[in-house]
Design an enzyme around this catalytic site. Structure first.
Site, mmCIF file in Angstrom:
data_model
loop_
_atom_site.group_PDB
_atom_site.id
_atom_site.type_symbol
_atom_site.label_atom_id
_atom_site.label_comp_id
_atom_site.label_asym_id
_atom_site.label_seq_id
_atom_site.Cartn_x
_atom_site.Cartn_y
_atom_site.Cartn_z
ATOM 1 N N THR A 4 36.208 37.207 34.889
ATOM 2 C CA THR A 4 35.817 38.434 34.997
ATOM 3 C C THR A 4 34.287 38.431 35.451
ATOM 4 O O THR A 4 33.318 38.229 33.821
ATOM 5 C CB THR A 4 36.452 39.225 34.837
ATOM 6 O OG1 THR A 4 37.917 39.655 34.889
ATOM 7 C CG2 THR A 4 35.717 40.886 35.050
ATOM 8 N N ARG A 11 49.055 44.565 42.154
ATOM 9 C CA ARG A 11 48.630 43.560 40.233
ATOM 10 C C ARG A 11 47.277 44.414 40.666
ATOM 11 O O ARG A 11 46.636 44.146 41.287
ATOM 12 C CB ARG A 11 49.258 42.457 40.604
ATOM 13 C CG ARG A 11 48.824 42.766 38.558
ATOM 14 C CD ARG A 11 47.523 42.085 38.315
ATOM 15 N NE ARG A 11 47.677 41.357 37.158
ATOM 16 C CZ ARG A 11 45.425 41.589 37.087
ATOM 17 N NH1 ARG A 11 45.415 40.489 36.959
ATOM 18 N NH2 ARG A 11 45.819 41.186 35.413
ATOM 19 N N GLY A 38 44.447 44.212 37.180
ATOM 20 C CA GLY A 38 44.029 43.860 36.131
ATOM 21 C C GLY A 38 43.487 45.272 35.053
ATOM 22 O O GLY A 38 43.139 46.276 35.713
ATOM 23 N N ASP A 39 42.968 45.361 33.931
ATOM 24 C CA ASP A 39 41.983 45.810 32.824
ATOM 25 C C ASP A 39 40.816 46.132 33.108
ATOM 26 O O ASP A 39 40.072 46.788 33.050
ATOM 27 C CB ASP A 39 41.828 45.866 31.858
ATOM 28 C CG ASP A 39 41.812 43.757 31.605
ATOM 29 O OD1 ASP A 39 41.308 43.695 32.288
ATOM 30 O OD2 ASP A 39 42.076 43.132 30.558
#
Length: 235
Positions: free
Chosen positions: A199, A227, A229-230
């Site tokens: 990231t 999906r 992610g964080d």
């Protein structure tokens, strides 16, 4: 649009670069910026000198872009965007161009940004075709009543603000396609394919003492079912 912010800490810092201007003798506030490149975990023995040089040069370009904004008295928010966008354009990183592919062979992008001065935040998730997701995340923060937009809704919002888009082939790279094919053929998990995902992001402090941070990512190879992610989740 207020909340706590920790996307920088949530990311794996595969490659890190830092530049800072110290305070002067007159105690004028200095500025600083740190960036990280979502290159995944790369073992030294698996990296050629040419690859090492390419990653370092790409990081330096991003760092220089953000530092230039701060050096000229610009805001931390502008510096964050200036630093992240070159990494979104660089196929070396898992963000924007060069991002990993979903199970269906698409590229879905997430990003978030937050202004430490106001604690205003913006985020996008699962967007396709947006050249600079970090720009879109900032637009969500400044020009919408929401904190986070996803998928086709986020893309419609981007279109209404005439944000730049690119065709699918601009984003896709051979190495990411091969990673997905290997994952399917050998029935691997995303961890087996990527070792650790990447990231990109930046955190900056401007001369006025304001801090900002942002992240941008393609997520996990072979991800399914929308999906998220964080990285785009505030807090």
């Amino acid at each position: 649009m207020r909340g706590f912010f920790a996307p920088i800490a949530a990311a794996s810092v595969a490659l890190l670069a830092l530049f800072a201007a110290p305070a002067t003798a007159q105690d004028t506030p200095g500025w600083s910026i740190a960036i990280h490149g979502g290159a995944g975990t790369i073992a030294r023995e698996n990296m050629t000198p040419e690859q090492d040089a390419a990653y370092r040069a790409a990081l330096q370009r991003a760092l220089d872009a953000g530092a230039a904004v701060l050096r000229d008295g610009g805001s931390a928010m502008d510096a964050i965007q200036a630093a992240i966008e070159p990494m979104e354009d660089d196929a070396l990183f898992n963000a924007g161009r060069g991002a990993v592919l979903t199970w269906d062979g698409d590229i879905e992008l997430d990003a978030s940004i937050m202004d430490g001065r106001t604690r205003d935040a913006g985020a996008v998730a699962g967007v396709t075709g947006i050249r600079h997701p970090i720009d879109l995340a900032r637009k969500v923060m400044t020009d919408s009543p929401h904190v986070m937009l996803a998928g086709t809704g986020a893309e419609a919002f981007a279109a209404s603000h005439q944000l730049e888009t690119m065709p699918p082939e601009w984003f896709e790279t051979t190495r990411r396609r091969e990673a997905l094919e290997r994952m399917k053929a050998e029935q691997l998990s995303a961890l087996d394919v990527d070792i650790k995902f990447g990231t990109v992001g930046a955190v900056a402090l401007d001369a006025d003492g304001n801090m900002a941070a942002g992240t941008s990512t393609g997520g996990m190879t072979g991800k399914r079912w929308g999906r998220i992610g964080d990285a785009p989740i505030i807090g």
